[in-house]
Design an enzyme around this catalytic site. Sequence first.
Site, short mmCIF file in Angstrom:
data_model
loop_
_atom_site.label_atom_id
_atom_site.label_comp_id
_atom_site.label_asym_id
_atom_site.label_seq_id
_atom_site.Cartn_x
_atom_site.Cartn_y
_atom_site.Cartn_z
CG ASN A 7 -0.51 -0.23 2.44
OD1 ASN A 7 0.59 -1.01 2.42
ND2 ASN A 7 -0.98 0.91 3.61
CD GLU B 238 3.62 -2.37 13.10
OE1 GLU B 238 2.75 -1.93 13.43
OE2 GLU B 238 4.76 -2.10 14.70
CB CYS C 85 -2.53 0.10 8.42
SG CYS C 85 -1.19 0.79 8.74
CD GLU D 221 7.70 -1.26 11.54
OE1 GLU D 221 6.82 -0.22 11.13
OE2 GLU D 221 8.03 -1.69 11.22
#
Length: 480
Positions: free
Chosen positions: A150, A248, A282, A461
Site C-alpha cells: 500500500n 504491524e 492501514c 516501530e
Amino acid sequence: MKKISNYIAGKHCEPHNNEYIDNVDPATGEVYSLIPNSSSEDIEKAVLASQEAFPLWSSMGIEKRSAILMNVADKIESRLEEFITAESKDNGKPLSLARNVDIPRAISNFRFFATSILHFSSESHYMEGVGINYTTRKPIGIVGCISPWNLPLYLFSWKIAPALAAGNCVIAKPSEVTPYTAYLLSTVLEEAGVPAGVLNIVHGLGTKSGDAIVKHPKIKAISFTGGTQTGAYIAKTAAPMFKKLSLELGGKNPNIIFADCDFDEMLKTTVRSSFANQGQICLCGSRILIEKSIYQKFKLAFIEKLKRHKVSFPTDPESRMGAVVSKGHMQKVLSCIELAKKEGGEVIFGGNQIKMSAPYDNGFYIEPTVIEGLPYNCKTNQEEIFGPVVTIMPFETEEEAIQIANSTEYGLATTIWSNDLKRAHRVADTVHAGIIWINAWLIRDLRTPFGGVKSSGVGREGGWEALRFFTEPKNIFIKH
Ligand code: NAD
C-alpha cells in the site's frame, strides 16, 4: 519488457530458478514488467552475503554508517521524479500522493534513522554501595524485512533504515504487487557506499521467498508489515526458532465524531482519512461513528464533498483517488460491498467499479463508497476491507461510541473529533488502539511509537522503539 532483478551481495542478479512473475500497472491492467519469483536458494545466497558483510558493517563507526545512509537518502532525492513516477505507476495511486507523501517520507526514513543512531545511547544503572550495571546494545546480525503494497517504498524503508542504522545486515522483500521502487532503491546502493551484502533485496511471492526468509535459521529477527493472517502464520513459523518479531498488521479503525467538533475541519479530514490512497492505508478510518444530533448533517455534507472527489487515472492532476492495487483486490473490495448489502446495509454513495476510457478501460477503479444502516457487529463492520469503503453509524452516548469502537478484534488507530478536551482524553484513554489522533489524522512524528494492539500487531516501530527492536541488549554488572 523490463525485468526487475534481485540485488544480492552488491550485484544485480537473476533468480536462481530463472522464474518471473507479472507486474501489472493497476491504472491500465497491463503487465509492464517482470519480477523474479525468488526461492530459498536466493535467500540462502543473500544470507551468505550478509554473513560476510556483517563484521565490517556492525563494527563500522556510527558516523560512517550514518553518512552512508544519508547518501542513500540523497541518491533517492537526486532521482526524485523517477521514484515518484514509478511508485504511482506500480501502485495506481495519484502521482500527487507519491510526490507529497510516499517518496518524501521514504527519504525522511533514511535521514531520520541515519541521524537517530548518532544519539542512540546505552543505559547504566548505579547501585549505591554495590556496583554498577551497564547495558550494551549490539546489532542482532541478519534480519528480515517484509513489507506490503500500500505504501511501498515508504514502509520498506521504514524497516530497512533502522535495521541498517543499528548495524544489522538485511534481507528485504518488498511486496510482489509493488516491487518497482524497491528495485530502484537497489540501483542507488553501490553509489551511496553501502557495502556489498549489507542490504540484499530479494523479490518474489510471499509464500515462497517471504516464507524462505521467515524459515531461515540464520535470520534472527523478522520485521513484518501486512495482513493479520499472514502475521499469524509468520508468528507460528518463527516462534520455535525464538526469532525476534515485529508485526504491524491489519486494522478496522474507528473515526469517532462528537457534535461539538470543528465541523468543517472534521469533514475535510474525514474525506482524507476515509479515501486517501483509495482507502488502502492501514490507518484509514473505515468505521465512522457520528453523534446522533449531527448524523444527518454529516451524512449530507460528506456526500456533497464526495461528489467532487474525482476518481481518475494516477497522472491526472485532478485525480483525488487512483486505481486500487490489483484486479484481485478490486474484486475483493467489490465483494465486500455486496456482502454489506446482503447484511442489510444501504449504499448511500458509490458502490460500483468505474470504467475509464481507453487506455485506462481495464484499470481497477472503484467509487468512494459510503454504507449506512448496518449493526456494529456485522461482518462489514468487523472485518478489514482495505479499500475505498466506509460505513457510517450514529451513536447516542460516549459510552456507546467507545463500546462500538472497541468491538472489533483490531486495535491499530482511532481518530476522535471533539472540542471538549476532557472527553477527548477520556475516550483516547479507553479505546483499544496503539495510535490516537484527536482533531487530526495522519500527522506523524517519526520519534513516536507506531503500531497496534490486539490483532493489529505485536511490537512498535518508530524512534527508539525501532532501534531497540533491531538491537540485542546485554547487561553487565561490575561489583564495587
Ligand atoms: P500480505 O500479508 O498479503 O503481504 C505482506 C507481505 O508479506 C508481502 O511482501 C507478501 O509477499 C509477504 N507474505 C505473504 N505471505 C507470506 C508468508 N507466508 N511468509 C512470508 N511473507 C509473506 O499483506 P498485503 O496485502 O501486502 O498488505 C495489506 C495488509 O497490510 C492489510 O491488512 C493492511 O492493514 C496491512 N498493513 C498494516 C500496516 C501497519 O502498519 N499495521 C501498514 C500497512 C499495511
